[in-house]
Design a protein around this motif. Sequence first.
Motif, PDB file in Angstrom:
ATOM      1  N   SER A  73     -50.921 -93.492  28.813  1.00 48.68           N
ATOM      2  CA  SER A  73     -50.540 -94.883  28.511  1.00 48.68           C
ATOM      3  C   SER A  73     -50.786 -95.787  29.716  1.00 48.68           C
ATOM      4  O   SER A  73     -51.264 -96.920  29.580  1.00 48.68           O
ATOM      5  CB  SER A  73     -49.053 -94.956  28.123  1.00 48.68           C
ATOM      6  N   SER A  91     -52.992 -95.230  31.987  1.00 50.53           N
ATOM      7  CA  SER A  91     -54.443 -95.333  32.125  1.00 50.53           C
ATOM      8  C   SER A  91     -55.003 -96.444  31.241  1.00 50.53           C
ATOM      9  O   SER A  91     -55.892 -97.202  31.661  1.00 50.53           O
ATOM     10  CB  SER A  91     -55.094 -93.995  31.757  1.00 50.53           C
ATOM     11  N   ILE A  92     -54.449 -96.564  30.027  1.00 43.18           N
ATOM     12  CA  ILE A  92     -54.885 -97.621  29.109  1.00 43.18           C
ATOM     13  C   ILE A  92     -54.560 -98.992  29.703  1.00 43.18           C
ATOM     14  O   ILE A  92     -55.389 -99.911  29.697  1.00 43.18           O
ATOM     15  CB  ILE A  92     -54.215 -97.450  27.726  1.00 43.18           C
ATOM     16  N   ARG A  93     -53.334 -99.120  30.245  1.00 41.68           N
ATOM     17  CA  ARG A  93     -52.934-100.386  30.868  1.00 41.68           C
ATOM     18  C   ARG A  93     -53.799-100.688  32.095  1.00 41.68           C
ATOM     19  O   ARG A  93     -54.187-101.841  32.333  1.00 41.68           O
ATOM     20  CB  ARG A  93     -51.454-100.328  31.261  1.00 41.68           C
ATOM     21  N   ASN A 118     -56.899 -99.900  32.604  1.00 42.84           N
ATOM     22  CA  ASN A 118     -58.198-100.405  32.155  1.00 42.84           C
ATOM     23  C   ASN A 118     -58.088-101.842  31.637  1.00 42.84           C
ATOM     24  O   ASN A 118     -58.992-102.655  31.854  1.00 42.84           O
ATOM     25  CB  ASN A 118     -58.772 -99.490  31.068  1.00 42.84           C
ATOM     26  N   GLU A 119     -56.978-102.141  30.952  1.00 45.66           N
ATOM     27  CA  GLU A 119     -56.757-103.507  30.462  1.00 45.66           C
ATOM     28  C   GLU A 119     -56.691-104.496  31.626  1.00 45.66           C
ATOM     29  O   GLU A 119     -57.332-105.556  31.608  1.00 45.66           O
ATOM     30  CB  GLU A 119     -55.440-103.583  29.666  1.00 45.66           C
ATOM     31  N   VAL A 120     -55.889-104.126  32.652  1.00 44.80           N
ATOM     32  CA  VAL A 120     -55.727-105.012  33.813  1.00 44.80           C
ATOM     33  C   VAL A 120     -57.052-105.149  34.557  1.00 44.80           C
ATOM     34  O   VAL A 120     -57.400-106.242  35.029  1.00 44.80           O
ATOM     35  CB  VAL A 120     -54.615-104.483  34.759  1.00 44.80           C
ATOM     36  N   GLN A 171     -59.972-105.193  33.330  1.00 39.80           N
ATOM     37  CA  GLN A 171     -60.814-106.164  32.619  1.00 39.80           C
ATOM     38  C   GLN A 171     -60.304-107.587  32.820  1.00 39.80           C
ATOM     39  O   GLN A 171     -61.091-108.535  32.949  1.00 39.80           O
ATOM     40  CB  GLN A 171     -60.836-105.824  31.120  1.00 39.80           C
ATOM     41  N   GLN A 172     -58.958-107.736  32.871  1.00 35.86           N
ATOM     42  CA  GLN A 172     -58.376-109.072  32.994  1.00 35.86           C
ATOM     43  C   GLN A 172     -58.676-109.713  34.348  1.00 35.86           C
ATOM     44  O   GLN A 172     -58.905-110.926  34.432  1.00 35.86           O
ATOM     45  CB  GLN A 172     -56.864-109.006  32.771  1.00 35.86           C
ATOM     46  N   ASP A 221     -61.798-111.678  34.499  1.00 38.84           N
ATOM     47  CA  ASP A 221     -61.897-112.769  33.530  1.00 38.84           C
ATOM     48  C   ASP A 221     -61.827-114.105  34.284  1.00 38.84           C
ATOM     49  O   ASP A 221     -60.860-114.370  35.001  1.00 38.84           O
ATOM     50  CB  ASP A 221     -60.733-112.665  32.533  1.00 38.84           C
ATOM     51  N   LEU A 258     -51.550-109.797  38.616  1.00 37.77           N
ATOM     52  CA  LEU A 258     -52.368-108.751  37.991  1.00 37.77           C
ATOM     53  C   LEU A 258     -53.069-107.873  39.023  1.00 37.77           C
ATOM     54  O   LEU A 258     -53.173-106.654  38.840  1.00 37.77           O
ATOM     55  CB  LEU A 258     -53.397-109.379  37.053  1.00 37.77           C
ATOM     56  N   TYR A 261     -52.640-103.930  39.358  1.00 33.21           N
ATOM     57  CA  TYR A 261     -53.812-103.047  39.376  1.00 33.21           C
ATOM     58  C   TYR A 261     -53.738-102.079  40.553  1.00 33.21           C
ATOM     59  O   TYR A 261     -54.000-100.878  40.418  1.00 33.21           O
ATOM     60  CB  TYR A 261     -55.077-103.890  39.456  1.00 33.21           C
TER      61      TYR A 261
END
Length: 360
Positions: free
Chosen positions: A10, A12-14, A16-18, A20-21, A24, A37, A41
């Motif tokens: 879980s 690890s998923i977060r 990867n999300e961060v 990408q953010q 941005d 963020l 990270y």
Amino acid sequence: MSDLLQKLESISIRFNEVGQQIVDPDIIGDMDRYVKLTKEYKDLQAFMDIYKVYKDVMGNIETSKEMIELEDDPEMKEMAKLELDELLPKRQELEEEIKVMLIPKDPADDKNVIVELRAGTGGDEACIFVEDIYRMYSMYFKNRGWRVELVNSNEGGTSGYRELSFEVEGDGVFGTLKFESGVHRVQRVPETESQGRVHTSAITVAVLPEAEEVDIDLNMADVKKDTYRASGAGGQHVNKTESAVRLTHIPTNTVVECQDGRSQHKNYEKALTVLRSRLYQAERDKKDLERSAHRKSLISTGDRSAKIRTYNYPQGRITDHRINKTMYNLSSFMNGDIQEIIDALKIAENAEKMQEGTSV
């Protein structure tokens, strides 16, 4: 999949999300969000490092077990057993480390701090010890690469300081220093003691997480401001104008003074920071008291009157009474070598949290 692997997956998923953010453009343009963020990270990166190792170990354990169960070749089966004997302790070691990492952090741990030192019982000797402890901390901060700035000082009768407060900036400062709050007791022969008798003196240390405006709702209508001519440290210029500032928070009768800056404006800003930090810590202490109704923390940071440590000069001994840890390296300790006791207190805190299943 084990519970720990699921939790790490879980995270690890977060992660990867961060990841990408933070690339941005819209988020890069929002500095406050971007800073939060990037910090998240960085914190999650530590989990990713151990996740990879733990996942590999768990996979190798499964492979070894399959070989032991299915392999016909005795030599291969024996090799798998030997590998499993090495992997199982490694798994246990990693799981203990991960459990500590998963303990919820105190949200204030990453904050800078205001440290307030005050002489207690012992007269001049207590004032001298305030200066000794300030020197000890200053040398430790220098080794950590932290920045220190004096906020306020009141000199003692003959030497040392009755009060001394300073700001410390760096990574994870409050999380490192928070257990220094409390009464520090010194046992030694004062220079003025002609009979060679050991005297006991004490000072109080308060470590306050530095509060920002978002942390505490401070109504400035409740704050009374006074100015006066500074004295003591700072040079002759401090006596020429009313540069010193005293702020009084009327609802709580909290009084803050700052006189060591060169300008009234700078002293006012520093005093306001200290006032916010004291009110913020008062709220934290209130919550600590509410929690202590159902649990008693061994190393609580809320009780400023608790005797936490004794510095015994004749025996060259330091004793931390909360964790019953005694060391006989007083000379190096007073020269800033305090990391061992800080680490021991952190370990005690983590063990307490794991046992009770509670967070700060």
